[in-house]
Design a protein around this motif. Structure first.
Motif, PDB file in Angstrom:
ATOM      1  N   MET A 358      69.800  38.179  33.999  1.00 21.77           N
ATOM      2  CA  MET A 358      68.442  37.449  34.259  1.00 21.77           C
ATOM      3  C   MET A 358      67.285  37.919  33.638  1.00 21.77           C
ATOM      4  N   ASN A 359      67.058  38.922  32.918  1.00 19.91           N
ATOM      5  CA  ASN A 359      66.072  39.440  32.250  1.00 19.91           C
ATOM      6  C   ASN A 359      65.823  38.354  30.926  1.00 19.91           C
ATOM      7  N   LEU A 360      66.686  37.717  30.537  1.00 20.96           N
ATOM      8  CA  LEU A 360      66.736  36.820  29.367  1.00 20.96           C
ATOM      9  C   LEU A 360      65.999  35.479  29.987  1.00 20.96           C
ATOM     10  N   VAL A 361      66.068  35.237  31.094  1.00 18.74           N
ATOM     11  CA  VAL A 361      65.170  34.250  31.610  1.00 18.74           C
ATOM     12  C   VAL A 361      63.734  34.657  32.056  1.00 18.74           C
ATOM     13  N   LEU A 362      63.826  36.071  32.666  1.00 17.72           N
ATOM     14  CA  LEU A 362      62.389  36.458  32.830  1.00 17.72           C
ATOM     15  C   LEU A 362      61.575  36.586  31.710  1.00 17.72           C
ATOM     16  N   GLN A 363      61.909  37.070  30.664  1.00 18.47           N
ATOM     17  CA  GLN A 363      60.935  37.594  29.585  1.00 18.47           C
ATOM     18  C   GLN A 363      60.069  36.542  28.986  1.00 18.47           C
ATOM     19  N   PRO A 364      60.297  35.268  28.535  1.00 24.54           N
ATOM     20  CA  PRO A 364      59.685  34.295  28.268  1.00 24.54           C
ATOM     21  C   PRO A 364      58.586  33.943  29.085  1.00 24.54           C
ATOM     22  N   GLY A 365      58.970  33.817  30.516  1.00 28.02           N
ATOM     23  CA  GLY A 365      57.828  33.519  31.324  1.00 28.02           C
ATOM     24  C   GLY A 365      56.577  34.691  31.591  1.00 28.02           C
ATOM     25  N   LYS A 366      57.159  35.787  31.196  1.00 29.18           N
ATOM     26  CA  LYS A 366      56.248  36.968  31.312  1.00 29.18           C
ATOM     27  C   LYS A 366      55.247  37.065  30.181  1.00 29.18           C
ATOM     28  N   MET A 367      55.734  36.527  28.989  1.00 36.36           N
ATOM     29  CA  MET A 367      55.061  36.730  27.787  1.00 36.36           C
ATOM     30  C   MET A 367      54.032  35.336  27.855  1.00 36.36           C
ATOM     31  N   LEU A 368      54.460  34.130  28.438  1.00 34.64           N
ATOM     32  CA  LEU A 368      53.668  33.033  28.509  1.00 34.64           C
ATOM     33  C   LEU A 368      52.479  33.657  29.589  1.00 34.64           C
ATOM     34  N   ASN A 369      52.736  34.216  30.805  1.00 32.77           N
ATOM     35  CA  ASN A 369      51.774  34.757  31.482  1.00 32.77           C
ATOM     36  C   ASN A 369      50.739  35.782  31.144  1.00 32.77           C
ATOM     37  N   MET A 370      51.479  36.487  30.157  1.00 29.27           N
ATOM     38  CA  MET A 370      50.562  37.779  29.640  1.00 29.27           C
ATOM     39  C   MET A 370      49.659  37.127  28.532  1.00 29.27           C
ATOM     40  N   ALA A 371      50.052  36.296  27.656  1.00 28.33           N
ATOM     41  CA  ALA A 371      49.186  35.939  26.539  1.00 28.33           C
ATOM     42  C   ALA A 371      47.993  35.135  26.957  1.00 28.33           C
ATOM     43  N   PHE A 372      48.241  34.065  27.947  1.00 25.72           N
ATOM     44  CA  PHE A 372      46.976  33.332  28.235  1.00 25.72           C
ATOM     45  C   PHE A 372      46.167  34.067  29.330  1.00 25.72           C
ATOM     46  N   GLY A 373      46.870  35.007  30.406  1.00 24.19           N
ATOM     47  CA  GLY A 373      46.171  35.658  31.454  1.00 24.19           C
ATOM     48  C   GLY A 373      45.433  36.513  30.550  1.00 24.19           C
ATOM     49  N   ASN A 374      45.824  37.375  29.401  1.00 22.45           N
ATOM     50  CA  ASN A 374      45.034  38.310  28.776  1.00 22.45           C
ATOM     51  C   ASN A 374      43.746  37.694  28.069  1.00 22.45           C
ATOM     52  N   SER A 375      44.050  36.607  27.389  1.00 18.21           N
ATOM     53  CA  SER A 375      42.972  35.680  26.852  1.00 18.21           C
ATOM     54  C   SER A 375      41.851  35.118  27.776  1.00 18.21           C
ATOM     55  N   LEU A 376      42.254  34.751  29.229  1.00 16.33           N
ATOM     56  CA  LEU A 376      41.375  34.202  30.049  1.00 16.33           C
ATOM     57  C   LEU A 376      40.493  35.789  30.509  1.00 16.33           C
ATOM     58  N   ASN A 377      40.949  36.887  30.639  1.00 13.44           N
ATOM     59  CA  ASN A 377      40.526  38.138  30.956  1.00 13.44           C
ATOM     60  C   ASN A 377      39.274  38.500  29.783  1.00 13.44           C
ATOM     61  N   ALA A 378      39.793  38.110  28.441  1.00  8.47           N
ATOM     62  CA  ALA A 378      39.004  38.429  27.386  1.00  8.47           C
ATOM     63  C   ALA A 378      37.507  37.605  27.378  1.00  8.47           C
ATOM     64  N   VAL A 379      37.577  36.476  27.905  1.00  7.84           N
ATOM     65  CA  VAL A 379      36.353  35.752  27.829  1.00  7.84           C
ATOM     66  C   VAL A 379      35.584  35.829  29.258  1.00  7.84           C
ATOM     67  N   GLY A 380      36.121  36.492  30.237  1.00  5.54           N
ATOM     68  CA  GLY A 380      35.555  36.841  31.460  1.00  5.54           C
ATOM     69  C   GLY A 380      35.901  36.054  32.527  1.00  5.54           C
ATOM     70  N   ASP A 381      36.943  35.227  32.533  1.00  7.18           N
ATOM     71  CA  ASP A 381      37.655  34.512  33.683  1.00  7.18           C
ATOM     72  C   ASP A 381      38.468  35.106  34.350  1.00  7.18           C
ATOM     73  N   THR A 382      37.945  36.199  35.020  1.00  4.26           N
ATOM     74  CA  THR A 382      39.110  37.144  35.777  1.00  4.26           C
ATOM     75  C   THR A 382      38.970  36.581  37.159  1.00  4.26           C
ATOM     76  N   ARG A 383      38.140  35.946  37.559  1.00  4.84           N
ATOM     77  CA  ARG A 383      38.313  35.317  38.997  1.00  4.84           C
ATOM     78  C   ARG A 383      39.560  34.569  39.185  1.00  4.84           C
ATOM     79  N   PHE A 384      39.814  33.715  38.118  1.00  2.17           N
ATOM     80  CA  PHE A 384      40.962  32.803  38.335  1.00  2.17           C
ATOM     81  C   PHE A 384      42.378  33.518  38.408  1.00  2.17           C
ATOM     82  N   ILE A 385      42.405  34.524  37.633  1.00  3.86           N
ATOM     83  CA  ILE A 385      43.320  35.517  37.588  1.00  3.86           C
ATOM     84  C   ILE A 385      43.652  35.929  38.804  1.00  3.86           C
ATOM     85  N   MET A 386      42.621  36.617  39.457  1.00  2.00           N
ATOM     86  CA  MET A 386      42.660  37.118  40.579  1.00  2.00           C
ATOM     87  C   MET A 386      42.997  36.316  41.894  1.00  2.00           C
TER      88      MET A 386
END
Length: 466
Positions: A358-386
């Motif tokens: 099941m981890n084979l399915v999990l990891q791509p979604g986790k990477m997608l989430n982390m990449a764009f989530g961290n980028s939004l945090n970097a520009v200060g859009d943290t409320r959307f993540i919240m």
């Protein structure tokens, strides 16, 4: 025209030391798990459970440390180095205070906390020992996190890496000594493992502090720790509190999931703990890219390189996705043999192998989430993540695992399926948010407005002068 960023802020220069640091943390966790498994599978379950608890509690000081890290990178990008220095000093002081309060609570009430979180009764004596000792040193965890984040945000990702190497070496040596009674140390089992963790963290904190004092253009003196700027601290909280709430929603969902798994039994809890070790290996390089991406984009954003910041995410994402998938596949192929190193229980190994599939399915979604989530945090859009964390993670990642895994009887596989759904839903939402470019366009409009104001002021001055 803005100058291109310094070489130390390129993605590769930021990412490789973070990767090595994360890899060493993985080795630390794997060594911990392997050595503790020589005590018993019950001890492994307690360590895994306790570490989830500690991770949940770190969100209380992540508010300050993560918000400070983003602002430090932005301020350095805009060449406001004194502000960056002041933010770092404030962050260390505040997180140390929060860590002290957590340390006292965990030292005084370890058994009560473990019981509330549904840890099986037979594991409570072990939990009391481990939580009181390691949890009692949460102040070190808080200070370490803030010092490391501040140093990395200046572009120096190598320093924390070197310290991680030394900390891992000390920890593994002490672990071996305390568990097996070597090097003249007493054979103290789980108590020794806990003491080993505290000692290695204490040494790392001391070295990080010396590095922190020299991390900025102007050296920090101990007298500078009296500094406190209300305006800058409010900026830290403005970015940091939504970030912490969003992260806490995820971390507490993981803690709740561990309590659900504890209801299934000690074997399931041990299987999930072993799985955590292997899963962290799959995601290490992807996570290092995501962390480096946040620092890089915050720096670009602070320097006014908005278009460059926007495009950087997509280039980094595809590389990270490929790496993460390759790692997950390799672990899946050899997972059964690796699990056999940690435990000889066929039931635990069988559950672990199923989760690796099941981890084979999990990891791509986790990477997608982390990449764009961290980028939004970097520009200060943290409320959307919240917001998406509070809605999606608390329902799909927190409540649904009980319904599917416990109520419907799908067990560990059902719980893991809900975790996969949570990552993909949030991943798609943060991707769509980044595509909207809300913060990028707002910053561009602000910059354009400032230029018009300067031009108008200059024009009026010229007329007046004439």
């Amino acid at each position: 025209m803005m100058n291109s960023q310094p070489r130390k802020f390129t993605l590769w220069m930021l990412a490789w030391p973070i990767f090595i640091e994360l890899f060493l943390q993985f080795l630390l966790g794997a060594a911990d798990t392997l050595m503790v498994s020589r005590i018993s599978d019950d001890a492994v379950a307690v360590v895994g459970f306790s570490n989830q608890l500690f991770m949940a509690l770190t969100t209380l000081f992540i508010t300050v440390s993560s918000g400070a890290g983003i602002l430090i990178a932005q301020r350095i990008g805009s060449r406001k180095n004194e502000d960056a220095r002041t933010i770092a000093i404030i962050a260390v002081k505040v997180t140390a205070l929060i860590g002290l309060v957590l340390s006292l609570i965990l030292y005084i009430m370890p058994t009560q906390i473990a019981a509330v979180l549904q840890l099986p009764d037979k594991l409570l004596p072990l939990a009391k020992v481990y939580i009181s000792i390691v949890g009692g040193s949460m102040i070190l965890t808080a200070i370490m996190a803030t010092l490391s984040t501040s140093i990395r945000s200046t572009g120096n990702t190598k320093g924390p890496m070197y310290i991680a190497i030394a900390m891992n070496v000390v920890h593994v040596i002490l672990n071996y000594g305390f568990i097996f009674g070597e090097f003249g140390l007493p054979q103290w089992g789980l108590t020794g493992v806990a003491l080993s963790t505290v000692i290695s963290r204490l040494l790392a904190t001391i070295v990080l502090l010396f590095m922190f004092l020299n991390a900025f253009e102007r050296k920090i003196n101990l007298a500078d720790f009296r500094i406190f700027d209300n305006k800058l601290f409010k900026e830290v909280l403005k970015i940091g509190w939504p970030l912490a709430v969003g992260l806490s929603a995820w971390v507490f969902s993981q803690l709740v999931i561990f309590s659900y798994i504890a209801m299934l039994g000690a074997s399931e809890l041990a299987a999930r703990t072993y799985m955590n070790t292997l899963e962290s290996f799959c995601f290490m390089l992807g996570q290092s890219i995501a962390m480096a991406l946040q620092i890089q984009i915050a720096h670009m954003y602070g320097a006014g390189e908005y278009r460059k910041a926007y495009k950087s995410v997509f280039r980094a994402l595809w590389i990270a996705e490929l790496i993460v998938l390759m790692n997950a596949f390799v672990i899946y192929l050899f997972g059964g043999k690796v699990l056999g190193i940690f435990t000889k229980e066929p039931e635990i190994i069988a559950m672990g192998v199923s989760l690796l599939g099941m981890n084979l399915v999990l990891q791509p979604g986790k990477m997608l989430n982390m990449a764009f989530g961290n980028s939004l945090n970097a520009v200060g859009d943290t409320r959307f993540i919240m917001i998406i964390s509070l809605t999606v993670t608390t329902t799909v990642g927190g409540l649904m695992p009980y319904v599917v895994g416990i109520h419907w009887g799908w067990g560990l596989l059902g719980i893991y399926g809900c975790m996969i759904a949570d990552e993909y839903i949030r991943g798609v939402l943060v991707w769509l948010r980044w595509k909207q470019q809300k913060m990028i366009r707002r910053a561009e409009q602000g910059t354009a407005g400032q230029r018009e104001s300067i031009t108008a002021t200059g024009g009026n001055a010229s007329v007046a002068k004439a």
